[in-house]
Design a protein around this motif. Structure first.
Motif, PDB file in Angstrom:
ATOM      1  N   THR A 174       0.845  -1.191   0.000  1.00 20.04           N
ATOM      2  CA  THR A 174       0.000   0.000   0.000  1.00 20.04           C
ATOM      3  C   THR A 174       0.882   1.243   0.000  1.00 20.04           C
ATOM      4  O   THR A 174       2.109   1.162   0.087  1.00 20.04           O
ATOM      5  N   SER A 175       0.247   2.395  -0.106  1.00 19.76           N
ATOM      6  CA  SER A 175       0.954   3.675  -0.080  1.00 19.76           C
ATOM      7  C   SER A 175       0.333   4.531   1.008  1.00 19.76           C
ATOM      8  O   SER A 175      -0.688   4.157   1.611  1.00 19.76           O
ATOM      9  N   LEU A 202      -3.310   5.648   0.197  1.00 25.36           N
ATOM     10  CA  LEU A 202      -4.233   4.503   0.261  1.00 25.36           C
ATOM     11  C   LEU A 202      -4.454   4.053   1.702  1.00 25.36           C
ATOM     12  O   LEU A 202      -5.567   3.663   2.084  1.00 25.36           O
ATOM     13  N   ALA A 203      -3.395   4.127   2.506  1.00 24.32           N
ATOM     14  CA  ALA A 203      -3.522   3.762   3.914  1.00 24.32           C
ATOM     15  C   ALA A 203      -4.482   4.710   4.630  1.00 24.32           C
ATOM     16  O   ALA A 203      -5.276   4.281   5.480  1.00 24.32           O
ATOM     17  N   MET A 244      -7.911   3.708   3.942  1.00 26.55           N
ATOM     18  CA  MET A 244      -8.238   2.519   4.733  1.00 26.55           C
ATOM     19  C   MET A 244      -8.533   2.897   6.185  1.00 26.55           C
ATOM     20  O   MET A 244      -9.482   2.396   6.795  1.00 26.55           O
TER      21      MET A 244
END
Length: 329
Positions: A311-312, A315-316, A319
């Motif tokens: 992930t990046s 994106l984290a 989430m």
């Protein structure tokens, strides 16, 4: 003899040309005397204080105009310089803007700007200045548009006067009167709308200026003169406020230049802002928002913590927003 020194920008090394004091700009009286001995070579039409005027354009030695301390391209450096030099917060308020020491600082800030590379590349390959795209100065010599270009002209000319002799003078349009900082900012905004030479302010530069302008203007007013929507302006201010909180979190308050060059957080800040202002059902209370910011700042400060996790940072953050209630601080 040309003086060269090395400076560090992130992990890259750059040779920085030291500009002689007498090339950094003249004081108000000397600049006016210089212009009084020249004849206009063209006219340039601009709106100034709400009135369309024909400005006289002169071919002026590049040693004459002064870079503007309050130019938006310089703004990210001001707070960082105060922090790193352990200076009073109001250091810039009463500084002599025409002193060589001040002008050298401005030139150094502009030289280290990442957004100068396009202008440097353009003129380094031998392109000519355009008479219909002059620098724009106050009657006393302060540059309101073209600060980055003037910095590039000086660097190239001092480096190789033979090759860049054509940059020893600049086309300069002179405004008919001095103006307030508000007048100057409005003119700078208009040039940004036109995208002169396609070098726009980045989100940090624009956000800092929007935040400052919002102290005395509405978002609608700022949007109107910058060719944006009020929603765009409000988002710009929210993002810079989040960035301000992040810099304090990592204990680098006001280090805006670091944010532009050391921390790759542009997309992360945008994602975090969207999560905080959107309709995510997991983010309902002030505590929810603070928790999401804390989790986000953790990975923004240490992106290496995500290595190998597929992930990046941005994106984290997405989430975190979706699973906020099951995550621990």
């Amino acid at each position: 003899m040309i003086s060269l020194k090395f400076i560090w920008i992130g992990v890259s090394q750059q040779i920085m040309v030291t500009i002689p004091d007498d090339m950094l700009g003249q004081g108000s009286a000397a600049f006016k005397a210089t212009i009084s001995n020249l004849e206009p070579v063209n006219t340039y039409q601009r709106k100034w204080k709400g009135v369309l005027v024909d400005l006289d354009v002169y071919r002026v030695p590049i040693s004459a105009p002064r870079n503007n301390l309050w130019n938006v391209r310089v703004k990210p450096w001001l707070g960082q310089y105060v922090y790193e030099q352990d200076l009073p917060e109001d250091f810039w308020k009463d500084i002599d803007e025409e002193a060589h020491s001040t002008l050298r600082l401005i030139n150094d800030f502009l030289t280290k700007n990442p957004d100068r590379k396009d202008a440097l590349r353009y003129f380094k390959r031998g392109e000519q200045q355009l008479m219909n795209e002059p620098l724009v100065c106050t009657p006393s010599g302060k540059v309101l548009n073209g600060n980055q270009r003037l910095c590039v002209y000086r660097e190239l000319f001092v480096t190789d006067q033979g090759k860049y002799d054509h940059l020893g003078h600049a086309y300069v349009a002179i405004l008919p009167t001095e103006g307030t900082k508000g007048d100057e900012r409005k003119l700078e905004s208009e040039f940004q709308q036109e995208g002169l030479q396609d070098i726009y302010f980045d989100w940090v530069q624009q956000g800092l200026q929007d935040s400052e302008d919002a102290m005395i203007e509405t978002a609608e007013s700022i949007a109107d003169r910058t060719n944006r929507t009020a929603a765009d302006v409000k988002e710009s201010i929210r993002r810079i406020e989040l960035a301000d909180q992040f810099l304090k979190y990592i204990e680098r308050p006001n280090c805006w230049q670091d944010l532009r060059t050391e921390y790759k957080v542009t997309q992360a800040i945008s994602t975090l802002d969207s999560a905080l202002t959107g309709k995510n059902k997991n983010i309902k209370t002030p505590d929810d928002r603070e928790k999401l910011k804390h989790l986000s700042f953790q990975v923004m400060a240490k992106p290496e913590s995500l290595t190998g996790k597929g992930t990046s940072v941005h994106l984290a953050i997405g989430m975190f927003a979706n699973e906020l209630h099951v995550l621990k601080m």
